[in-house]
Each structure stands twice: as structure tokens, then as C-alpha cells.
Design a protein around this motif. Structure first.
Motif, PDB file in Angstrom:
ATOM      1  N   LEU A 126      24.480 -21.508  13.569  1.00 20.39           N
ATOM      2  CA  LEU A 126      23.334 -21.547  12.582  1.00 20.39           C
ATOM      3  C   LEU A 126      23.007 -23.004  12.498  1.00 20.39           C
ATOM      4  CD1 LEU A 126      22.503 -19.632  10.378  1.00 20.39           C
ATOM      5  CD2 LEU A 126      24.166 -20.706   8.792  1.00 20.39           C
ATOM      6  N   SER A 128      20.756 -25.307   9.761  1.00 19.35           N
ATOM      7  CA  SER A 128      20.132 -25.145   8.573  1.00 19.35           C
ATOM      8  C   SER A 128      19.423 -26.757   8.244  1.00 19.35           C
ATOM      9  CB  SER A 128      21.096 -25.025   7.424  1.00 19.35           C
ATOM     10  OG  SER A 128      22.396 -24.586   7.979  1.00 19.35           O
TER      11      SER A 128
ATOM     12  N   VAL B  48      23.438 -33.724  11.568  1.00 19.26           N
ATOM     13  CA  VAL B  48      22.820 -34.762  12.511  1.00 19.26           C
ATOM     14  C   VAL B  48      21.617 -35.399  11.791  1.00 19.26           C
ATOM     15  CG1 VAL B  48      21.264 -34.650  14.712  1.00 19.26           C
ATOM     16  CG2 VAL B  48      23.280 -33.143  14.386  1.00 19.26           C
ATOM     17  N   ALA B  61      25.475 -37.979  14.770  1.00 17.64           N
ATOM     18  CA  ALA B  61      25.959 -36.693  14.422  1.00 17.64           C
ATOM     19  C   ALA B  61      27.514 -36.650  14.010  1.00 17.64           C
ATOM     20  CB  ALA B  61      25.717 -35.827  15.763  1.00 17.64           C
ATOM     21  N   LYS B  90      27.611 -26.546   3.881  1.00 13.12           N
ATOM     22  CA  LYS B  90      26.567 -27.105   4.445  1.00 13.12           C
ATOM     23  C   LYS B  90      26.002 -28.129   3.770  1.00 13.12           C
ATOM     24  CE  LYS B  90      22.490 -24.781   3.783  1.00 13.12           C
ATOM     25  NZ  LYS B  90      21.637 -25.606   3.580  1.00 13.12           N
ATOM     26  N   ASP B  91      25.751 -27.978   2.399  1.00 13.35           N
ATOM     27  CA  ASP B  91      25.080 -28.884   1.598  1.00 13.35           C
ATOM     28  C   ASP B  91      25.820 -30.261   1.333  1.00 13.35           C
ATOM     29  OD1 ASP B  91      23.053 -27.476   1.028  1.00 13.35           O
ATOM     30  OD2 ASP B  91      23.622 -26.485  -1.060  1.00 13.35           O
ATOM     31  N   GLY B  94      25.606 -32.119   4.663  1.00 11.77           N
ATOM     32  CA  GLY B  94      24.501 -32.595   4.768  1.00 11.77           C
ATOM     33  C   GLY B  94      24.480 -33.748   4.018  1.00 11.77           C
ATOM     34  N   GLU B  95      25.024 -33.864   2.664  1.00 13.80           N
ATOM     35  CA  GLU B  95      24.995 -35.035   1.997  1.00 13.80           C
ATOM     36  C   GLU B  95      25.766 -36.037   2.357  1.00 13.80           C
ATOM     37  OE1 GLU B  95      25.491 -33.711  -2.108  1.00 13.80           O
ATOM     38  OE2 GLU B  95      25.509 -35.922  -2.671  1.00 13.80           O
ATOM     39  N   PRO B 117      18.537 -35.055   7.406  1.00 14.91           N
ATOM     40  CA  PRO B 117      19.760 -34.429   8.164  1.00 14.91           C
ATOM     41  C   PRO B 117      19.217 -32.884   8.426  1.00 14.91           C
ATOM     42  CG  PRO B 117      20.275 -34.963   6.007  1.00 14.91           C
ATOM     43  CD  PRO B 117      18.915 -35.267   5.966  1.00 14.91           C
ATOM     44  N   SER B 118      19.800 -32.607   9.507  1.00 10.67           N
ATOM     45  CA  SER B 118      20.097 -31.021   9.854  1.00 10.67           C
ATOM     46  C   SER B 118      21.487 -30.693   9.838  1.00 10.67           C
ATOM     47  CB  SER B 118      19.513 -30.726  10.988  1.00 10.67           C
ATOM     48  OG  SER B 118      18.060 -30.936  11.069  1.00 10.67           O
ATOM     49  N   VAL B 119      22.046 -29.534   9.575  1.00  7.44           N
ATOM     50  CA  VAL B 119      23.292 -29.198   9.631  1.00  7.44           C
ATOM     51  C   VAL B 119      23.619 -28.029  10.549  1.00  7.44           C
ATOM     52  CG1 VAL B 119      25.397 -28.472   8.135  1.00  7.44           C
ATOM     53  CG2 VAL B 119      23.480 -30.019   7.472  1.00  7.44           C
ATOM     54  N   ILE B 120      24.509 -28.172  11.361  1.00  5.86           N
ATOM     55  CA  ILE B 120      25.021 -26.845  12.482  1.00  5.86           C
ATOM     56  C   ILE B 120      26.174 -26.507  11.881  1.00  5.86           C
ATOM     57  CG2 ILE B 120      25.267 -26.266  14.741  1.00  5.86           C
ATOM     58  CD1 ILE B 120      22.945 -29.129  13.951  1.00  5.86           C
ATOM     59  N   THR B 121      26.234 -24.954  11.826  1.00  2.00           N
ATOM     60  CA  THR B 121      27.620 -24.354  11.579  1.00  2.00           C
ATOM     61  C   THR B 121      27.522 -23.489  12.868  1.00  2.00           C
ATOM     62  OG1 THR B 121      26.602 -22.972   9.932  1.00  2.00           O
ATOM     63  CG2 THR B 121      27.991 -24.808   9.250  1.00  2.00           C
TER      64      THR B 121
END
Lengths: 156, 156
Positions: A126, A128, B48, B61, B90-91, B94-95, B117-121
Motif C-alpha cells: 500500500l 500512501s 520515503v 528511506a 502510517k502517519d 511519515g512524521e 514523504p510517502s509511506v509504503i506498507t
């Protein structure tokens, strides 16, 4: 920023279509681009790149199902999708990501500095955006199969 | 660039330690930071972010096993790891990513513009650098559990 954003959207879509056509000989038709305000998307391989200048910062993530990613890279390298290695796929998608961001930046007068792209692989991950008020999700259809571009820009 | 890089490494490690300490009250000890030249790493949740200026472009990353990511975010929010939602995770990551890049940039005189930033899970996804000659992989130990930071900088 709102006015700027509208022109950004058009230019991102055009850049994506242009890079796929130029690099892989693949055509996304005008009617096969859909835009929504979702802030996340799933994919199997994703290229992420940052864009920024003194006033605005943003990001672009292009995310493909494995099959679509392989079709694109196979066409770039003029080999069969079966012959694509993990490394080919990663490098090809990194290059597409770099070129889409570069072509978009060109179209808007090179106002941004680009970062280096990172590439993420993993079935159904995913992607985001962080803390985002104005996400844009593009859905492109390539030979009837979807791939996605998730982007956002924010004033500092 | 080589000299610059050496100081970058130290500052990236310090920024990571400092942000974790400040935001989550968690300490990475000096002896628990390992550096190698690998260009990929696996994780469950990854932030990232891109960095660039007129001469140099790069990326950072930060990739965590789910358990470590949850411990960090639980500490940030002062709640139990079991209570963390997907969205919190995720938040929070990202932070952390945003703050590590920002703190690093501060330490080197704010020479870079940061992207968003983007966040990948996704369980066990692979994070790689694109087309890279000088990758740096940090392994940090947090309460004996590893997490990773993959970075690169390249002159334009």
C-alpha cells in the motif's frame, strides 16, 4: 496553488503518457485516464520520487501491478516479459519514474528540483501520502489494465 | 562529494537517533549503528523522502519491521502498541521520516529542499535505490531489534 494544481494534473497525465509512448511504445488513450482524490493505492512495484522548490514540495509515486510493470519494462528492453529479472524490473520502473517526473517538470518550466527515485517491490503493498490535504490519484489504463500515479503538492 | 558524504553519514545517524529520542523517548546507542554499502532492504513499513538542491540530489528511506514501527508510534502517541491503527502507523512513520530528513538537513545547514514523504506498507516489501553508485545502508538497533535507513546522494 489551486490554479497551479489544475495545470499540474494535466501535465502529469501528459508526461506519463509521453514517457510510456517514447520509452516503451505503449499508448494510454485520453479517455483512459481517470482522476480521483484518494490518498492511497495498492501495487506490486512502485517508483517514488520527490519534487521541491522554495515554495512548494510534493511527491509522485507510480505504482504498477507486476504484469503491467513487466509489460512496460519488456517493451523498453525489447525482450519478452518472461525474461525480465527482478533487477530489470526495478531499474526499468525507477527509470520510468525519473523520466515522468523530469518530463512533468520540463512541461511546467523546470520549477522543481527532483530527488533520486526509490523503488518498492512487494505483492500488494500500500502506497500512501503523509498528512495530506490535497491528494490526487490518477488511474491509467494500458491495454485495459490499470496502473496508478499518486501525487500531491503542498505550499510550504 | 566524498568528503561531503562522510559528514552526511554521521549527521544522518545523529538525526535519526535524535528524532527517535525526542519524539518517542527511545534511545539508539552509538554502538548500535552499523553502516554498509547495500542498496536494498526489506521492511514492513517504509517512509520515503527526497532531498535535492542545484547540485546534489538524494533520497532517504526509513524501513521498519511492523513491531518496531508500532513501538515507535505507540511511544509517540503514548498509547499501547495494540491500540495503533493502520492510519496511526502510517502517519507516525511519515512524521518520523519527515523529521529525520528535516533534522539532518538542519545539521548540514539546510542546503537541501525536502519533498513530501510517502509511506509504503506491506509485509516484507523490498526497498531499493535506482541506478545507484553510492548506496548507504544504516542498521539501527532499538532495544535489540533492527530497523534500517537506506540513503544515497548523487551530484547532478
Amino acid at each position: 496553488m489551486e490554479e497551479l494544481k489544475k495545470s499540474f494534473l494535466e501535465h502529469i497525465a501528459e508526461a506519463t503518457k509521453s514517457v510510456l509512448s517514447m520509452m516503451a511504445g505503449l499508448d494510454v488513450k485520453k479517455d483512459d485516464v481517470f482522476i480521483s482524490n484518494e490518498d492511497k493505492v495498492r501495487g506490486d512495484i512502485t517508483g517514488v520520487i520527490g519534487l521541491s522548490n522554495d515554495k512548494v514540495k510534493g511527491s509522485i509515486a507510480i505504482s504498477f501491478p507486476e504484469e503491467v510493470g513487466k509489460t512496460i519494462v519488456a517493451n523498453m528492453l525489447s525482450i519478452s516479459p518472461d525474461e525480465i529479472t527482478e533487477e530489470d524490473l526495478k531499474d526499468g520502473i525507477g527509470e520510468i519514474t525519473n523520466m515522468v517526473a523530469g518530463d512533468f517538470n520540463n512541461r511546467i518550466g523546470n520549477i522543481f528540483k527532483l530527488s533520486l527515485p526509490s523503488v518498492i517491490t512487494g505483492k500488494g503493498h500500500l502506497v500512501s501520502l503523509f498528512n495530506n490535504s490535497a491528494p490526487v490519484l490518477f488511474k491509467f489504463l494500458l491495454e485495459d489494465k490499470p496502473f496508478y500515479l499518486l501525487s500531491t503538492f503542498e505550499e510550504k
